[in-house]
Scaffold this motif. Structure first.
Motif, short mmCIF file in Angstrom:
data_model
loop_
_atom_site.label_atom_id
_atom_site.label_comp_id
_atom_site.label_asym_id
_atom_site.label_seq_id
_atom_site.Cartn_x
_atom_site.Cartn_y
_atom_site.Cartn_z
N ASP A 94 0.84 -1.19 0.00
CA ASP A 94 0.00 0.00 0.00
C ASP A 94 0.88 1.25 0.00
OD1 ASP A 94 -1.76 2.07 0.46
OD2 ASP A 94 -2.85 1.06 2.06
N PRO A 95 0.80 2.06 -1.06
CA PRO A 95 1.65 3.27 -1.12
C PRO A 95 1.42 4.20 0.06
CG PRO A 95 0.61 2.84 -3.24
CD PRO A 95 -0.02 1.90 -2.27
N ALA A 96 0.17 4.31 0.52
CA ALA A 96 -0.12 5.22 1.63
C ALA A 96 0.61 4.78 2.90
CB ALA A 96 -1.63 5.28 1.87
N VAL A 97 0.65 3.48 3.14
CA VAL A 97 1.34 2.95 4.32
C VAL A 97 2.83 3.24 4.23
CG1 VAL A 97 1.96 0.86 5.59
CG2 VAL A 97 -0.38 1.17 4.76
N ILE A 98 3.41 3.00 3.06
CA ILE A 98 4.86 3.22 2.88
C ILE A 98 5.20 4.69 3.02
CG2 ILE A 98 6.79 2.98 1.29
CD1 ILE A 98 5.73 0.34 2.46
N HIS A 99 4.39 5.56 2.46
CA HIS A 99 4.68 6.99 2.56
C HIS A 99 4.48 7.50 3.98
CE1 HIS A 99 3.92 7.13 -2.01
NE2 HIS A 99 5.21 7.22 -1.78
N THR A 109 7.76 9.13 6.79
CA THR A 109 7.85 10.29 7.68
C THR A 109 8.77 10.01 8.86
OG1 THR A 109 5.96 9.62 9.06
CG2 THR A 109 5.48 10.95 7.10
N CYS A 110 9.08 8.71 9.08
CA CYS A 110 10.02 8.26 10.12
C CYS A 110 9.51 8.44 11.53
CB CYS A 110 11.38 8.95 9.96
SG CYS A 110 12.17 8.65 8.38
N GLU A 111 8.21 8.59 11.69
CA GLU A 111 7.64 8.70 13.04
C GLU A 111 7.89 7.41 13.82
OE1 GLU A 111 5.76 10.77 16.11
OE2 GLU A 111 6.47 11.47 14.14
N TRP A 112 7.87 6.27 13.13
CA TRP A 112 8.13 4.98 13.78
C TRP A 112 9.56 4.89 14.28
CZ3 TRP A 112 11.42 1.24 11.40
CH2 TRP A 112 11.89 1.61 10.13
N VAL A 113 10.49 5.50 13.57
CA VAL A 113 11.88 5.53 14.02
C VAL A 113 12.00 6.41 15.26
CG1 VAL A 113 14.27 6.04 13.37
CG2 VAL A 113 12.68 5.16 11.65
N LYS A 114 11.32 7.53 15.23
CA LYS A 114 11.32 8.44 16.37
C LYS A 114 10.80 7.74 17.62
CE LYS A 114 9.40 12.89 17.86
NZ LYS A 114 8.52 14.03 17.46
N LYS A 115 9.80 6.86 17.46
CA LYS A 115 9.18 6.16 18.59
C LYS A 115 9.93 4.86 18.96
CE LYS A 115 4.50 7.85 17.63
NZ LYS A 115 3.12 7.46 17.22
N GLY A 116 10.96 4.51 18.18
CA GLY A 116 11.72 3.30 18.47
C GLY A 116 10.97 2.03 18.14
N LEU A 161 13.36 -1.79 2.33
CA LEU A 161 14.21 -1.69 3.51
C LEU A 161 15.27 -0.61 3.32
CD1 LEU A 161 14.91 -3.06 6.29
CD2 LEU A 161 16.59 -4.42 5.01
N ILE A 162 15.95 -0.63 2.18
CA ILE A 162 17.00 0.35 1.91
C ILE A 162 16.39 1.75 1.71
CG2 ILE A 162 18.78 1.04 0.25
CD1 ILE A 162 19.25 -1.97 -0.25
N ALA A 163 15.28 1.82 0.98
CA ALA A 163 14.66 3.12 0.71
C ALA A 163 14.17 3.78 1.99
CB ALA A 163 13.51 2.95 -0.28
N LEU A 164 13.53 3.02 2.87
CA LEU A 164 13.06 3.59 4.14
C LEU A 164 14.23 3.92 5.06
CD1 LEU A 164 9.92 1.36 4.74
CD2 LEU A 164 9.94 3.81 4.22
N GLY A 165 15.29 3.11 5.01
CA GLY A 165 16.50 3.43 5.76
C GLY A 165 17.14 4.71 5.26
N THR A 166 17.12 4.91 3.95
CA THR A 166 17.65 6.14 3.36
C THR A 166 16.84 7.35 3.79
OG1 THR A 166 18.50 4.92 1.45
CG2 THR A 166 18.22 7.30 1.20
N GLU A 167 15.51 7.20 3.81
CA GLU A 167 14.65 8.29 4.28
C GLU A 167 14.99 8.66 5.72
OE1 GLU A 167 12.32 10.11 2.73
OE2 GLU A 167 12.67 9.10 0.81
N ALA A 168 15.22 7.64 6.55
CA ALA A 168 15.57 7.91 7.95
C ALA A 168 16.89 8.67 8.06
CB ALA A 168 15.65 6.60 8.73
N ALA A 169 17.88 8.26 7.24
CA ALA A 169 19.17 8.96 7.25
C ALA A 169 19.02 10.41 6.81
CB ALA A 169 20.16 8.22 6.36
#
Length: 261
Positions: free
Chosen positions: A94-99, A103-110, A127-135
């Motif tokens: 689901d594109p909406a879920v991925i987008h 936003t990296c809110e899940w990374v902020k919350k651990g 995995l790489i794309a979301l990791g890149t967004e976090a960086a």
């Protein structure tokens, strides 16, 4: 701006600015100043406006360089972006879920992220794309293959530096573990991996990509109790994305072959 102060010539003023930028370590201002000064003169920009443009140029370039350093430090094996992901080819994602994840809110919350699906369904890409967004959003990220991580932990244990290695992996904001489930891990290796996950629990995020459903992880983690504990660490308050079983890489290959015939 066209009239140098302190009675110095235009050339001397430019040389002084160049020298000052070197001393203050402002490479972006140093590179952009001549063109921006001419533009400011043409547009009759105020002194404050011109200064703001110069400083923002330096800030933007520093932010870009920091992002580049964080992406490099993550040690991704290749460049993958969300823009390049073909959502049409994989309707399970689901594109909406991925987008929202971008936003990296899940990374902020651990929180954790589990990407589950067969080979060729886009797990590693996401995995790489979301990791890149976090960086790019300022988080410290590290990518590794599951087997490589376990081998490093085993070597660290043998060299009596396990605690230091576990702590190092515990400090990054997001640990991306790829190809979990491709190979069976012995009990010692699984226990060491569990230590890393425990070190990060409810503090820093873990994202994994696996070709096995959770029920099949007993083939990777042969101890049922340890397997259950690891699944619990990764799924508690986490995000689970199932990328499906249809390989779009294989579909693309078949399409190219058919076009060539």
């Amino acid at each position: 701006m066209s009239t140098p102060q302190r009675g110095i010539t235009e050339h001397a003023a430019q040389a002084s600015i160049d020298h000052a930028c070197r001393m203050l370590r402002l490479p972006s201002i140093r590179a952009a100043f001549p063109e921006m000064a001419e533009q400011a003169t043409r547009e009759q920009m105020s002194y404050l406006g011109f200064l703001a443009e110069l400083l923002l140029t330096e800030c933007d370039d520093r932010a870009r360089r920091r992002s580049e350093r964080r992406i490099k430090a993550a040690q991704f094996p290749r460049d993958k972006t969300l823009r390049a992901f073909d959502f049409d080819a994989n309707p399970n994602v689901d594109p909406a879920v991925i987008h929202t994840l971008a936003t990296c809110e899940w990374v902020k919350k651990g929180q954790a992220l589990c990407l589950i699906g067969d080979s060729g369904t886009g797990k590693s890409h996401l995995l790489i794309a979301l990791g890149t967004e976090a960086a790019m959003n300022g988080y410290r990220v590290r990518y590794t293959l599951a087997t490589k991580l376990v081998n490093e932990l085993v070597e660290a244990a043998d060299d009596k530096v396990l605690a230091k290695t576990v702590a190092r992996y515990g400090r990054v904001d997001l640990l991306c573990i790829d190809e979990l489930g491709y190979m069976e891990l012995d009990r010692h290796g699984a226990e060491l991996l569990f230590q890393v996950l425990t070190e990060r629990e409810e503090k820093n995020s873990v994202a994994i990509a696996s070709n096995e459903s959770f029920s099949g992880w007993t083939r990777t983690f042969t101890d049922p109790r340890l397997c259950a504990a690891i699944v619990d660490r990764l799924t508690f308050a986490g995000n689970i994305i199932e990328t499906g079983t249809d390989s779009y890489r294989l579909a693309q290959t078949r399409a190219r072959v058919e076009q060539a015939i």
